[in-house]
Design a protein around this motif. Sequence first.
Motif, PDB file in Angstrom:
ATOM      1  N   TYR A 154       1.002  -8.122 -13.212  1.00 47.11           N
ATOM      2  CA  TYR A 154       1.500  -9.030 -12.190  1.00 47.11           C
ATOM      3  C   TYR A 154       2.263  -8.294 -11.100  1.00 47.11           C
ATOM      4  O   TYR A 154       2.187  -8.612  -9.932  1.00 47.11           O
ATOM      5  N   TYR A 155       3.052  -7.265 -11.522  1.00 48.41           N
ATOM      6  CA  TYR A 155       3.939  -6.591 -10.568  1.00 48.41           C
ATOM      7  C   TYR A 155       3.294  -5.352  -9.958  1.00 48.41           C
ATOM      8  O   TYR A 155       3.960  -4.528  -9.379  1.00 48.41           O
ATOM      9  N   ARG A 156       1.976  -5.216 -10.111  1.00 52.69           N
ATOM     10  CA  ARG A 156       1.282  -4.051  -9.570  1.00 52.69           C
ATOM     11  C   ARG A 156       0.610  -4.476  -8.266  1.00 52.69           C
ATOM     12  O   ARG A 156      -0.433  -5.124  -8.291  1.00 52.69           O
ATOM     13  N   PRO A 157       1.202  -4.168  -7.114  1.00 52.14           N
ATOM     14  CA  PRO A 157       0.636  -4.638  -5.847  1.00 52.14           C
ATOM     15  C   PRO A 157      -0.635  -3.880  -5.461  1.00 52.14           C
ATOM     16  O   PRO A 157      -0.946  -2.839  -6.028  1.00 52.14           O
ATOM     17  N   VAL A 158      -1.362  -4.426  -4.508  1.00 56.59           N
ATOM     18  CA  VAL A 158      -2.546  -3.774  -3.936  1.00 56.59           C
ATOM     19  C   VAL A 158      -2.283  -3.636  -2.440  1.00 56.59           C
ATOM     20  O   VAL A 158      -1.900  -4.617  -1.795  1.00 56.59           O
ATOM     21  N   GLU A 159      -2.498  -2.479  -1.916  1.00 55.17           N
ATOM     22  CA  GLU A 159      -2.264  -2.290  -0.478  1.00 55.17           C
ATOM     23  C   GLU A 159      -3.270  -3.143   0.305  1.00 55.17           C
ATOM     24  O   GLU A 159      -4.455  -3.205  -0.041  1.00 55.17           O
ATOM     25  N   ALA A 160      -2.804  -3.799   1.365  1.00 57.25           N
ATOM     26  CA  ALA A 160      -3.602  -4.820   2.047  1.00 57.25           C
ATOM     27  C   ALA A 160      -4.950  -4.305   2.553  1.00 57.25           C
ATOM     28  O   ALA A 160      -5.985  -4.959   2.357  1.00 57.25           O
ATOM     29  N   THR A 161      -4.973  -3.141   3.216  1.00 63.08           N
ATOM     30  CA  THR A 161      -6.228  -2.622   3.764  1.00 63.08           C
ATOM     31  C   THR A 161      -7.228  -2.353   2.654  1.00 63.08           C
ATOM     32  O   THR A 161      -8.409  -2.700   2.745  1.00 63.08           O
ATOM     33  N   LEU A 162      -6.707  -1.762   1.562  1.00 63.51           N
ATOM     34  CA  LEU A 162      -7.547  -1.496   0.391  1.00 63.51           C
ATOM     35  C   LEU A 162      -8.058  -2.811  -0.195  1.00 63.51           C
ATOM     36  O   LEU A 162      -9.213  -2.962  -0.595  1.00 63.51           O
ATOM     37  N   ALA A 163      -7.151  -3.789  -0.221  1.00 67.01           N
ATOM     38  CA  ALA A 163      -7.490  -5.090  -0.806  1.00 67.01           C
ATOM     39  C   ALA A 163      -8.623  -5.760  -0.042  1.00 67.01           C
ATOM     40  O   ALA A 163      -9.485  -6.411  -0.614  1.00 67.01           O
ATOM     41  N   MET A 164      -8.656  -5.598   1.274  1.00 64.56           N
ATOM     42  CA  MET A 164      -9.685  -6.242   2.089  1.00 64.56           C
ATOM     43  C   MET A 164     -10.964  -5.412   2.159  1.00 64.56           C
ATOM     44  O   MET A 164     -11.930  -5.832   2.777  1.00 64.56           O
ATOM     45  N   SER A 165     -10.954  -4.242   1.539  1.00 66.85           N
ATOM     46  CA  SER A 165     -12.158  -3.415   1.547  1.00 66.85           C
ATOM     47  C   SER A 165     -13.118  -3.893   0.459  1.00 66.85           C
ATOM     48  O   SER A 165     -12.839  -4.855  -0.248  1.00 66.85           O
ATOM     49  N   ASP A 166     -14.258  -3.231   0.341  1.00 64.01           N
ATOM     50  CA  ASP A 166     -15.208  -3.580  -0.711  1.00 64.01           C
ATOM     51  C   ASP A 166     -15.140  -2.596  -1.866  1.00 64.01           C
ATOM     52  O   ASP A 166     -15.990  -2.611  -2.752  1.00 64.01           O
ATOM     53  N   ASP A 167     -14.152  -1.722  -1.862  1.00 68.49           N
ATOM     54  CA  ASP A 167     -14.019  -0.684  -2.876  1.00 68.49           C
ATOM     55  C   ASP A 167     -13.930  -1.290  -4.277  1.00 68.49           C
ATOM     56  O   ASP A 167     -12.974  -1.986  -4.602  1.00 68.49           O
ATOM     57  N   PRO A 168     -14.935  -1.041  -5.139  1.00 66.37           N
ATOM     58  CA  PRO A 168     -14.920  -1.645  -6.470  1.00 66.37           C
ATOM     59  C   PRO A 168     -13.795  -1.108  -7.358  1.00 66.37           C
ATOM     60  O   PRO A 168     -13.355  -1.786  -8.274  1.00 66.37           O
ATOM     61  N   GLU A 169     -13.320   0.118  -7.056  1.00 67.39           N
ATOM     62  CA  GLU A 169     -12.274   0.727  -7.884  1.00 67.39           C
ATOM     63  C   GLU A 169     -10.992  -0.115  -7.894  1.00 67.39           C
ATOM     64  O   GLU A 169     -10.294  -0.194  -8.898  1.00 67.39           O
ATOM     65  N   VAL A 170     -10.718  -0.766  -6.743  1.00 63.63           N
ATOM     66  CA  VAL A 170      -9.481  -1.534  -6.604  1.00 63.63           C
ATOM     67  C   VAL A 170      -9.380  -2.626  -7.667  1.00 63.63           C
ATOM     68  O   VAL A 170      -8.309  -2.909  -8.200  1.00 63.63           O
ATOM     69  N   LEU A 171     -10.538  -3.230  -7.973  1.00 68.22           N
ATOM     70  CA  LEU A 171     -10.525  -4.370  -8.893  1.00 68.22           C
ATOM     71  C   LEU A 171     -11.190  -4.030 -10.224  1.00 68.22           C
ATOM     72  O   LEU A 171     -11.754  -4.907 -10.877  1.00 68.22           O
TER      73      LEU A 171
END
Lengths: 538, 352
Positions: free
Chosen positions: B203-220
């Motif tokens: 829950y407390y692990r944020p995602v950087e916004a630019t990365l979040a809006m990318s299609d990078d599968p690693e993020v998720l």
Amino acid sequence: MSAAALATPAAINYINAEKGILSWLTTTDHKRIGILYLCSITFFFLFAATLGVLMRLELLSPGMQYMDSETYNRILTLHGMTMIFLFIIPAIPGIFGNFFLPIMIGAEDVSFPKLNLASWYFYMAGGTLALLSVMTGGPDTGWTFYVPYSFKTGANVFYPLLAAFILGWSSILTGLNFLTTVHRMRAKGVTWGKMPLFVWSLYATSWVQVIVTPVVGILLLLVLAERVLGVGIFDPSKGGDPILYQHLFWIYSHPAVYIMVLPAMGVVSEIIPTFARRTIFGYKFIAVSSIAIAAIGSLVWAHHMFTSGMADEARIIFSFLTFFVAVPSAVKIFNWLATLYGGSIALEPPMVLTLAFILIFSVGGLTGLILGALSTNIHLHDTAFVVGHFHYTMFGSGGIMFLAASHYWFPKMFGRMYNRNVAYVSILLFVIGFNVTYMPLMFAGVAGMPRRYADYLPEFETYHAISTTGSWILYAGILLMVGNLGYSVFKGKKTDKENPWGGKTLEWRTPTPPPTLNFDGEPDTSIGPYDYPVEVER
Amino acid sequence: MSEIAREVDSTLVFLIAFCTVILVGVAVAMFAMVFKYHRSKSPTTKQIHSHTGLEVAWTVVPFILCIGLFFVGYEGFKAMRTPPADAMQITVTAQRWFWSFTYPDSGITTGELTIPVNRSVKLNIRTDDNEVLHSLYIPAFRVKEDAVPGLDTYIWLHPDQTGTFNIFCAEFCGKDHSKMITTLHVVEQDEYDAWLDKQVAEYYRPVEATLAMSDDPEVLAGYDGDKLFTKYCASCHGAGGEGGGPYKARDFRSIEGWKQGTKKTDVFKTISTGIPGTEMRSFAHLPVRERLALMRKITSFHPDRQQPTVEDIAVLKAAFPELDPTRAVQIPKPNMPIDEAMKQVVEEGQVP
């Protein structure tokens, strides 16, 4: 009865007195109105039974096979609505009450014959609206129309609510008519203590209808107002209270259970003495217990709400009251059993159905105790157990006794006789199918199967598969039974026997079929409704 | 199982036995009389009109039995409605057509319920004002209570065995009523602690916004958008995103007429805040990666859409701390029952 009455069967009777469809649609003869109800109620019964079979078919195995969940919810709603408002509430009073209540008290007709016809038209208007709602997709709320769902759903609930409202009028008018008729139209000699118990039960039912039906009428209008105008009585986002709806709904709908059961009990109290050739045991007690059930039954509504969020204190009080309503029902069962004692029992089709009623209704009543107890109710409420329970009580009383009454009064009403062997076969199918359909649901409920589920977890499959198989047997039994009777109306063996079963109530002392004014001359009220001769003391 | 469930079972067995005895009695009496007094054997009758003693007896005895049965049910009920004061409080939110469970202290929310064994847990049941009725039903523990808009209700359990159990909705709530099912996990205390730590960390692990809006599968990595979509969106928006249904939900295959915009940033915002005045609710209680997985799944139905600009992403980042690693993540607590809130207000208002 006089030999003369037996020797001269009436050539002119209520059926052939007038001709043409218009003469039926404009009739004010209570017997003809009874026949109008018979046709329309049988139609709706078969319609709703078919919906029930469709639901069971979908539930045969887990996953959605034949319909989607929205369709299932609509079928579920229509099945419940039709069975309750269009079949089981009006069936016995509408058909047999209309046909026989005036005859049984030696009257020529009901107090308000035109109002009587009007109430059939109200019934038809309500039924037509309910059918029309199918064409607009049908309601998907369950027959209980619980808020907030009923004013939030996108489905059309306007027609069905209006239909239920109009059907309420039909119910009130019939009740009013019966009350006045019983008070004002009894023939000389038919005192309160000599009234047949079927009439007593209709009298008690009528009071319930007249007193509580307006509550649901107002409630349905309030739901419409909530939907259309957003008045906020039940809408929590406007400070309204959804539980208030449930109270108002069950203030009508619990007593309505007795509107369904009491007339059925009245029919039992007629059939058992006739086929046991015995005076009814404890006449006064049975008559008074009808009134007691009507009175206590009006004070137990919130036992439908033990998990609703209602205050715990209210749950305790209503559980306590609920147990009292079991007593008069139990007493009636004991009285009927005692009536068999020392009798001379003939197992004709109506009697066999009545004996089936005693056992099936006992299951319904006893499982009611399990639901009335608080701690077990919390587990079983809103599960398949409740579905099993109320089919045993409602279908097991109003439904079975509707069929029994049809077999009992058939020769008197139509001057013909049905095929008895076919009747026995259909009863056998019916009773087996009934138990195989509804008994597994109780076990499923104990195992935790919630009700009104279009789909279910695989662990419940066995119960559902057995139940669905039962529904086919039950449906076959119903079709055979209704088919046998329907065929016999036109092609059955003719009979002009005044009293084929040996009954003592007044309808068995008038020609078959009865003349328009019910009796040739004055009814003979010298014999009480259960005055069987003492043949031998053993 | 719990002590209360066992008590309900013994009451149930007792009542079923009681009913069976009476039913068998009625059946035996009936068949015996039909047999003995059948017209072929009993051509004559004796007429008995009534017997006061007998009738009084069979009225009074059931009356007393019924009062007894009431107390049998009442005893078990009392225990069911009296949670111990030290019970762990978990808030249950019922929505069409899923359950969410909000844990105390950490404030995290999950879709399945996990509780430690041998501990009393009070489940405070609530639903939103624009919701319909639901009912929290855990058959294994023999407890059930409705979720009513505008009213707080509760049940409580004290599991004494570990295991996995069903949670059902028992009050008809429309289209997917029969799919409103989730799971209760009763686990050992240390297993529970470990599970909770993991959830909280996520829950407390944020995602950087630019990365979040990318299609990078690693993020998720580890998040299954299809599964989440089926759980939270498909009931209204359809398994294929076709929309319609009972609430005339948005068709995701088209990008015409979207109320709050069609860019990824817009979709993320809509998932996190809902659309006021409609049945589209906020899913802010879901961990940010679950919401992002949903966003990617939803936008994939019509990939040919406008991409968010740098400004869009900056605005989003400012509004949602979970998209900004430099700020502390705040977990929304929309699910607090009214009486809990009142308690908190009183506590906060106290002068030390």
